[in-house]
Write a protein that holds these residues in place. Structure first.
Motif, PDB file in Angstrom:
ATOM      1  N   LYS A   1     -66.737  16.436 -63.740  1.00 44.13           N
ATOM      2  CA  LYS A   1     -67.053  15.150 -63.869  1.00 44.13           C
ATOM      3  C   LYS A   1     -66.857  14.809 -65.300  1.00 44.13           C
ATOM      4  CE  LYS A   1     -71.256  15.634 -61.226  1.00 44.13           C
ATOM      5  NZ  LYS A   1     -72.496  15.465 -60.961  1.00 44.13           N
ATOM      6  N   ALA A   2     -65.343  14.962 -65.705  1.00 44.48           N
ATOM      7  CA  ALA A   2     -64.920  14.537 -67.062  1.00 44.48           C
ATOM      8  C   ALA A   2     -64.499  13.105 -66.896  1.00 44.48           C
ATOM      9  CB  ALA A   2     -63.493  15.348 -67.036  1.00 44.48           C
ATOM     10  N   ARG A   3     -64.167  12.810 -68.223  1.00 41.61           N
ATOM     11  CA  ARG A   3     -63.688  11.164 -68.191  1.00 41.61           C
ATOM     12  C   ARG A   3     -62.479  10.882 -67.402  1.00 41.61           C
ATOM     13  NH1 ARG A   3     -62.655  10.142 -74.185  1.00 41.61           N
ATOM     14  NH2 ARG A   3     -61.708  12.088 -73.975  1.00 41.61           N
ATOM     15  N   PHE A   4     -62.335   9.560 -66.862  1.00 44.15           N
ATOM     16  CA  PHE A   4     -61.298   9.280 -66.201  1.00 44.15           C
ATOM     17  C   PHE A   4     -60.070   9.517 -66.686  1.00 44.15           C
ATOM     18  CE2 PHE A   4     -58.503   5.974 -64.750  1.00 44.15           C
ATOM     19  CZ  PHE A   4     -58.356   6.186 -63.388  1.00 44.15           C
ATOM     20  N   GLU A   5     -59.747   9.560 -67.882  1.00 44.15           N
ATOM     21  CA  GLU A   5     -58.628   9.651 -68.821  1.00 44.15           C
ATOM     22  C   GLU A   5     -58.333  11.094 -68.596  1.00 44.15           C
ATOM     23  OE1 GLU A   5     -61.225   8.081 -70.733  1.00 44.15           O
ATOM     24  OE2 GLU A   5     -60.554   6.131 -70.278  1.00 44.15           O
ATOM     25  N   GLU A   6     -59.370  11.830 -68.779  1.00 47.58           N
ATOM     26  CA  GLU A   6     -58.863  13.226 -68.795  1.00 47.58           C
ATOM     27  C   GLU A   6     -58.550  13.907 -67.437  1.00 47.58           C
ATOM     28  OE1 GLU A   6     -61.389  17.395 -70.318  1.00 47.58           O
ATOM     29  OE2 GLU A   6     -62.174  15.347 -70.772  1.00 47.58           O
ATOM     30  N   VAL A   7     -59.110  13.334 -66.477  1.00 52.69           N
ATOM     31  CA  VAL A   7     -58.959  13.727 -65.117  1.00 52.69           C
ATOM     32  C   VAL A   7     -57.494  13.324 -64.886  1.00 52.69           C
ATOM     33  CG1 VAL A   7     -59.631  13.415 -62.776  1.00 52.69           C
ATOM     34  CG2 VAL A   7     -61.287  13.776 -64.407  1.00 52.69           C
ATOM     35  N   THR A   8     -57.125  12.123 -64.974  1.00 53.61           N
ATOM     36  CA  THR A   8     -55.912  11.592 -64.846  1.00 53.61           C
ATOM     37  C   THR A   8     -54.710  12.419 -65.473  1.00 53.61           C
ATOM     38  OG1 THR A   8     -55.950   9.740 -66.437  1.00 53.61           O
ATOM     39  CG2 THR A   8     -56.653   9.323 -64.079  1.00 53.61           C
TER      40      THR A   8
ATOM     41  N   ASP B   1     -71.307  17.756 -78.454  1.00 51.04           N
ATOM     42  CA  ASP B   1     -70.069  17.457 -77.690  1.00 51.04           C
ATOM     43  C   ASP B   1     -70.218  18.276 -76.282  1.00 51.04           C
ATOM     44  OD1 ASP B   1     -67.740  16.444 -76.790  1.00 51.04           O
ATOM     45  OD2 ASP B   1     -66.644  17.436 -78.279  1.00 51.04           O
ATOM     46  N   SER B   2     -70.413  17.784 -75.161  1.00 54.00           N
ATOM     47  CA  SER B   2     -70.544  18.238 -73.855  1.00 54.00           C
ATOM     48  C   SER B   2     -69.328  17.742 -73.107  1.00 54.00           C
ATOM     49  CB  SER B   2     -71.938  17.942 -73.115  1.00 54.00           C
ATOM     50  OG  SER B   2     -72.104  16.542 -73.103  1.00 54.00           O
ATOM     51  N   ARG B   3     -68.328  17.350 -73.679  1.00 55.21           N
ATOM     52  CA  ARG B   3     -67.404  16.844 -72.675  1.00 55.21           C
ATOM     53  C   ARG B   3     -66.605  18.258 -72.098  1.00 55.21           C
ATOM     54  NH1 ARG B   3     -63.823  13.386 -76.957  1.00 55.21           N
ATOM     55  NH2 ARG B   3     -64.527  15.226 -78.369  1.00 55.21           N
ATOM     56  N   LYS B   4     -66.580  19.287 -72.676  1.00 51.87           N
ATOM     57  CA  LYS B   4     -65.953  20.414 -71.833  1.00 51.87           C
ATOM     58  C   LYS B   4     -67.090  20.779 -70.732  1.00 51.87           C
ATOM     59  CE  LYS B   4     -63.789  22.178 -76.049  1.00 51.87           C
ATOM     60  NZ  LYS B   4     -64.056  23.788 -76.820  1.00 51.87           N
ATOM     61  N   ALA B   5     -68.140  20.773 -70.979  1.00 51.81           N
ATOM     62  CA  ALA B   5     -69.038  21.146 -69.938  1.00 51.81           C
ATOM     63  C   ALA B   5     -69.112  20.307 -68.891  1.00 51.81           C
ATOM     64  CB  ALA B   5     -70.597  21.344 -70.498  1.00 51.81           C
ATOM     65  N   TRP B   6     -68.866  18.917 -69.093  1.00 44.74           N
ATOM     66  CA  TRP B   6     -68.805  18.123 -68.011  1.00 44.74           C
ATOM     67  C   TRP B   6     -67.540  18.185 -67.184  1.00 44.74           C
ATOM     68  CZ3 TRP B   6     -72.774  16.087 -65.981  1.00 44.74           C
ATOM     69  CH2 TRP B   6     -74.000  15.900 -66.626  1.00 44.74           C
ATOM     70  N   SER B   7     -66.469  18.513 -67.842  1.00 48.18           N
ATOM     71  CA  SER B   7     -64.932  18.856 -67.555  1.00 48.18           C
ATOM     72  C   SER B   7     -65.202  20.078 -66.528  1.00 48.18           C
ATOM     73  CB  SER B   7     -64.178  18.836 -68.546  1.00 48.18           C
ATOM     74  OG  SER B   7     -62.923  19.336 -68.118  1.00 48.18           O
ATOM     75  N   ALA B   8     -65.635  21.122 -67.044  1.00 49.16           N
ATOM     76  CA  ALA B   8     -65.812  22.073 -66.257  1.00 49.16           C
ATOM     77  C   ALA B   8     -66.902  21.958 -64.959  1.00 49.16           C
ATOM     78  CB  ALA B   8     -66.767  23.200 -66.852  1.00 49.16           C
TER      79      ALA B   8
END
Length: 191
Positions: A64-71, A54-61
């Motif tokens: 480049k997170a998912r659209f829902e997370e950015v909004t 699960d690399s969502r935190k790395a992309w978020s850092a």
């Protein structure tokens, strides 16, 4: 005086024997083993291993997170900034109301507004060394060994014996005899 003599000649019988030798034959058939073999079998069942990254935190850092997370992050930051601005406006209003305390309140508020650091809306998440979550579930191997074996069913055969008896055939070569003769005088005698 001339005494008569009796001469006796005797001949023995001679018997001949003709023989045929007896014969014996023994035959031993080989035994048969009748061997059968079952092969052993090994059954293996394997459930595959599962590796989840699960690399969502790395992309978020990296921003480049998912659209829902950015909004969601923008809305949370905007709410926090707007609450801070409301609190600051209320505080400035309280200071403007207190004109009896003296000082140039409007100039101080204007100067603070020019030089104050504005809060930023954070799009990127928190950087960290453990932003990638790795979960590994090892697979399972189940083995089931069914042993083989060897089975014997021997057949033993009896010996085959043939016997031919010999023969003896006697036959007469010379017949026995007794021959009597008298030498000397002739006698008229009846015996």
């Amino acid at each position: 005086m001339n005494i008569p003599r009796i001469q006796i000649q005797q001949g023995y019988s001679q018997v001949g024997l003709q023989t045929t030798k007896g014969q014996q034959s023994i035959e031993q058939p080989r035994p048969s083993i009748n061997m059968s073999q079952r092969h052993g079998s090994l059954e293996m069942e394997q459930t595959p291993a599962i590796l989840e990254i699960d690399s969502r935190k790395a992309w978020s850092a990296l921003g480049k997170a998912r659209f829902e997370e950015v909004t969601d992050r923008i809305s949370q930051s905007s709410l926090q900034i707007s609450m801070m601005n409301i609190a600051e406006k209320a505080q400035n209003g309280d200071r403007m109301m207190a004109t009896h305390e003296g000082g140039n309140v409007f100039a101080e508020i204007a100067r603070n507004n020019v030089f104050k650091e504005r809060p930023k809306v954070e799009i990127a998440g928190d950087p960290g060394y453990d932003n990638v979550d790795i979960t590994y579930t090892p697979g399972q191997v189940q083995t089931n060994y069914i042993p083989g074996g060897v089975s014997f069913n021997p057949e033993i055969h009896k010996p085959v014996i043939d016997y031919y008896p010999g023969k003896v055939n006697p036959y007469l070569i010379n017949q026995n005899f007794i021959f009597m003769s008298v030498t000397g005088k002739q006698l008229d005698a009846v015996v």
